[in-house]
Design a protein around this motif. Structure first.
Motif, PDB file in Angstrom:
ATOM      1  N   VAL A   9       7.182   3.306   8.382  1.00  0.00           N
ATOM      2  CA  VAL A   9       6.453   3.979   7.313  1.00  0.00           C
ATOM      3  C   VAL A   9       7.874   3.697   6.289  1.00  0.00           C
ATOM      4  O   VAL A   9       8.555   4.754   6.375  1.00  0.00           O
TER       5      VAL A   9
ATOM      6  N   GLU B 285      -4.172   5.567   7.611  1.00  0.00           N
ATOM      7  CA  GLU B 285      -3.540   4.548   6.700  1.00  0.00           C
ATOM      8  C   GLU B 285      -2.688   3.192   7.409  1.00  0.00           C
ATOM      9  O   GLU B 285      -1.777   3.665   7.859  1.00  0.00           O
TER      10      GLU B 285
ATOM     11  N   LYS C 277       1.404  -1.268  -0.197  1.00  0.00           N
ATOM     12  CA  LYS C 277      -0.229  -0.207  -0.171  1.00  0.00           C
ATOM     13  C   LYS C 277       1.010   1.248   0.002  1.00  0.00           C
ATOM     14  O   LYS C 277       1.521   1.879   0.880  1.00  0.00           O
TER      15      LYS C 277
ATOM     16  N   VAL D  79       5.616   5.736   1.504  1.00  0.00           N
ATOM     17  CA  VAL D  79       5.523   6.703   0.995  1.00  0.00           C
ATOM     18  C   VAL D  79       5.599   7.715   0.087  1.00  0.00           C
ATOM     19  O   VAL D  79       7.395   6.953  -0.358  1.00  0.00           O
TER      20      VAL D  79
ATOM     21  N   LEU E 101      -0.080   2.227   5.538  1.00  0.00           N
ATOM     22  CA  LEU E 101       0.763   2.237   4.191  1.00  0.00           C
ATOM     23  C   LEU E 101       2.164   1.377   4.723  1.00  0.00           C
ATOM     24  O   LEU E 101       2.799   0.602   6.098  1.00  0.00           O
ATOM     25  N   ASP E 102       2.720   0.520   3.605  1.00  0.00           N
ATOM     26  CA  ASP E 102       3.712   0.553   3.637  1.00  0.00           C
ATOM     27  C   ASP E 102       4.972   1.583   3.023  1.00  0.00           C
ATOM     28  O   ASP E 102       6.562   1.318   3.840  1.00  0.00           O
TER      29      ASP E 102
ATOM     30  N   ALA F 206      -2.655   3.761  -2.125  1.00  0.00           N
ATOM     31  CA  ALA F 206      -3.639   3.868  -0.623  1.00  0.00           C
ATOM     32  C   ALA F 206      -4.820   4.986   0.127  1.00  0.00           C
ATOM     33  O   ALA F 206      -5.624   4.667  -0.065  1.00  0.00           O
TER      34      ALA F 206
ATOM     35  N   GLY G 140       1.548   5.928  -0.289  1.00  0.00           N
ATOM     36  CA  GLY G 140       1.114   6.670  -0.292  1.00  0.00           C
ATOM     37  C   GLY G 140       1.677   7.695  -1.228  1.00  0.00           C
ATOM     38  O   GLY G 140       2.780   7.893  -0.693  1.00  0.00           O
TER      39      GLY G 140
END
Length: 360
Positions: free
Chosen positions: A92, A66, A6, A71, A68-69, A33, A8
């Protein structure tokens, strides 16, 4: 089961819209995502073109809410450090646009947090991911150029000052002008192609007179250009960065590198390219033309390669890096060395003399 990473994207301006959104949207094994920008008026075109509806105006809220993996940081230069550090400390991974920061001190702060968190961090030096890169490296690796002694690079626009009156032309926010925008590409790319030799000295000259003339309201050739000024910052007279630079770098292995970059220059047309010269031959960077000796003649041949968008290749490499399939192709250690060089470039221009480069 959905095993896609995921992603961002923070910053939905030109680079976020035209490069990162498009690139990651085309890559397998990941999904976009969440999107974030401080200006909500930018959201509509993402809704229309991609059917996307998960937006934020605050990156901290996005990272907190979120799962997230990773950004992508594609914001103004002055925000790279804080956003990257917050993301890393939030657990992240980060792909940060070039330049990684405004100066070496900010880059060092990012490096420190990377070491503390052990999170993955890659710099968006997209030139490294051009398809011709491997072809050029192959020519060098096979010693087809002989002893490399000189390199040249240029990235010159006739009229192409990005975002006049915005952060791009505000030294406090951008850290600098065309050197941090275009020069960072060429310096990193040629250094990378050469095998990352140690830097020795730099001599630089900068100029910013054409951009400053815009403050008087003159169009001075900008009408119909690719980057027409918006004049949004003219009332603040924001243009205190360089629009042109000539830079001469010496490496410790006795190779010399001269580059010229310009947002605005009174030339007949824009141009970009470069070449690496050796005792047996040379190779140009784009297109890839290999010139060499053939008995009593000099022969030039254009080498074919499949042309793909460098940002898509970069996105693919980032996902492979996150999945542990490859080593980091653009690590913070490299970016920190480049920031040492860029700081030295500005200092040389200020002092009007050649100065030593210390990348430690």
């Amino acid at each position: 089961m959905n095993n896609k990473l995921k992603i961002g994207i923070i910053g939905l301006g030109g680079i976020g819209y035209s490069a990162h959104m498009k690139a990651f949207n085309e890559i397998e094994n990941c999904e976009i995502a969440a999107l974030c920008d401080i200006d909500p008026s930018k959201f509509e075109r993402f809704r229309k073109e991609y059917g996307f509806n998960n937006f934020y105006t605050d990156y901290k809220s996005m990272l907190k809410k979120e799962a997230l993996d990773a950004v992508v940081v594609g914001t103004s230069n002055d925000t790279h450090k804080d956003i990257s550090i917050f993301a890393l400390e939030s657990g992240v991974a980060v792909l940060c646009e070039k330049p990684v920061s405004r100066n070496k001190n900010e880059a060092f702060e990012i490096q420190k947090v990377i070491d503390e968190t052990s999170k993955k961090f890659m710099v968006g030096q997209c030139f490294r991911f051009r398809n011709q890169t491997e072809k050029i490296q192959e020519i060098i690796r096979e010693d087809k150029l002989g002893e490399i002694y000189y390199c040249h690079g240029s990235y010159i626009r006739q009229r192409g000052i990005p975002g006049y009156g915005t952060w791009f032309t505000d030294k406090k926010r951008a850290g600098g002008g065309v050197i941090l925008d275009l020069g960072v590409h060429l310096i990193d790319y040629v250094w990378f192609l050469l095998g990352k030799p140690a830097f020795k000295t730099v001599s630089a000259y900068t100029y910013g007179g054409i951009g400053k003339r815009l403050a008087s309201g003159e169009m001075i050739g900008f009408k119909g250009s690719a980057w027409p000024p918006t004049y949004s910052g003219l009332e603040k007279n924001i243009f205190d960065v360089e629009e042109m630079a000539s830079i001469f770098i010496r490496f410790k292995n006795n190779v010399a590198f001269h580059l010229e970059v310009a947002w605005a220059m009174n030339i007949d047309k824009a141009s970009s390219g470069g070449a690496i010269f050796g005792s047996k031959g040379s190779v140009t960077l784009n297109p890839v033309i290999y010139t060499h000796e053939d008995k009593d003649n000099m022969v030039s041949e254009e080498l074919p390669f499949k042309l793909e968008p460098s940002h898509r290749n970069q996105a693919r490499k980032f996902i492979q890096f996150l999945n542990g399939e490859i080593d980091n192709p653009a690590p913070i250690d490299d970016a920190l060395k480049i920031m040492h060089v860029l700081d030295a470039v500005y200092e040389s221009a200020r002092q009007k003399k050649e100065i030593s480069i210390n990348t430690k």
